[in-house]
Each structure stands twice: as structure tokens, then as C-alpha cells.
Design a protein around this motif. Structure first.
Motif, PDB file in Angstrom:
ATOM      1  N   THR A  79     -75.815 -50.136   2.206  1.00 42.43           N
ATOM      2  CA  THR A  79     -77.091 -50.812   1.572  1.00 42.43           C
ATOM      3  C   THR A  79     -78.188 -51.075   2.397  1.00 42.43           C
ATOM      4  OG1 THR A  79     -76.215 -52.854   2.517  1.00 42.43           O
ATOM      5  CG2 THR A  79     -75.567 -52.277   0.106  1.00 42.43           C
ATOM      6  N   HIS A  85     -76.197 -57.476  -1.074  1.00 41.43           N
ATOM      7  CA  HIS A  85     -75.158 -57.517  -2.052  1.00 41.43           C
ATOM      8  C   HIS A  85     -75.815 -56.811  -3.352  1.00 41.43           C
ATOM      9  CE1 HIS A  85     -72.125 -59.482   0.153  1.00 41.43           C
ATOM     10  NE2 HIS A  85     -73.117 -60.504   0.627  1.00 41.43           N
ATOM     11  N   ARG A  88     -73.963 -58.029  -9.593  1.00 43.98           N
ATOM     12  CA  ARG A  88     -72.989 -58.332 -10.229  1.00 43.98           C
ATOM     13  C   ARG A  88     -72.585 -57.385 -11.304  1.00 43.98           C
ATOM     14  NH1 ARG A  88     -69.265 -59.882  -7.686  1.00 43.98           N
ATOM     15  NH2 ARG A  88     -68.123 -61.015  -9.007  1.00 43.98           N
TER      16      ARG A  88
END
Length: 130
Positions: A79, A85, A88
Motif C-alpha cells: 500500500t 487499509h 472493505r
């Protein structure tokens, strides 16, 4: 520029180091060493990747991974300079296709690629520029 000590080689592309602008690659069928910024790696190829911003990442950005036959055991997602993150929805869409995603910073993903490929694991990696 950082260099890696090589583990026993599996076939295909190998990340041999970092530069200020990306990753130094070597491997069968790649020709002379070259430097790429963001890239997608499979056990048989290394391709430049026009990586989107991590918060907009969708499965359409990873057609090369989705086209693997057989599909990879899982995909390493680098990343960038720090762990971020992915959405989702991206994780769920990959898992629905039987592909788990392991997110980490891009340097860690590059190291993990080398270790897992030296074990001859059938994986993929999408690694954003550092």
C-alpha cells in the motif's frame, strides 16, 4: 538504493531492491534488470501498474490477478510507504473470487513476495510505489 539477499529462486520475477522511484526487478523472461514504480507480479510476469489511490481501489484495477489460471492462493497488497487499509468492498470482492488479500506497506510486500516465491507458492502481488 537497498539491495536484497536472495533466497533460493523460484521461477519468474524477483524484486532485487528498491530505488527512490520504485522497485528493481530481475528474473527469467524479464531481460536486463529494470526499475518499475507500482507493479503487479504473478509467478510468471511483472507488469507496470497504474495503481489507483488506495481508498478507491477496486477489483477492476487487478485484471491480471483475476485472470490467473489457477487463481492465486492469495494476493499481497503493498500500500505504499505505510500500511493503509483497502476498502472493505475490495476485500469482499476478492474473497468472493477465492482470493485472500494481505495488505502491508510496499517494502514488506516486496520482501514477502521473495520469501513466498522461494517456497514456490502460487501467489500474486500488487505493490504501490514507495
Amino acid at each position: 538504493m537497498a539491495e536484497f539477499n536472495q533466497d533460493p529462486r523460484a521461477s519468474g520475477p524477483v524484486i532485487t531492491g528498491f530505488t527512490a522511484h520504485g522497485f528493481k526487478l530481475d528474473g527469467e523472461n524479464l531481460g536486463p534488470r529494470r526499475v518499475e514504480s507500482s507493479l503487479v507480479l504473478t509467478p510468471v510476469s511483472a507488469m507496470p501498474w497504474d495503481a489507483p489511490a488506495i481508498d478507491t481501489l477496486g477489483i477492476a484495477a487487478l485484471e491480471q490477478v483475476l485472470a490467473m489460471d489457477p487463481p492465486p492462493e492469495f494476493m499481497l497488497l503493498g500500500t505504499g510507504p505505510a500500511l493503509a487499509h483497502p476498502p472493505r468492498a475490495f476485500i469482499r470482492a476478492m474473497e468472493e473470487r477465492g482470493i485472500g488479500v494481505e495488505a502491508m506497506d510496499s517494502r514488506a510486500a516486496a520482501r514477502a513476495w521473495g520469501i513466498l516465491r522461494s517456497e514456490d507458492r502460487w501467489i500474486a502481488a500488487a505493490i504501490m510505489a514507495i
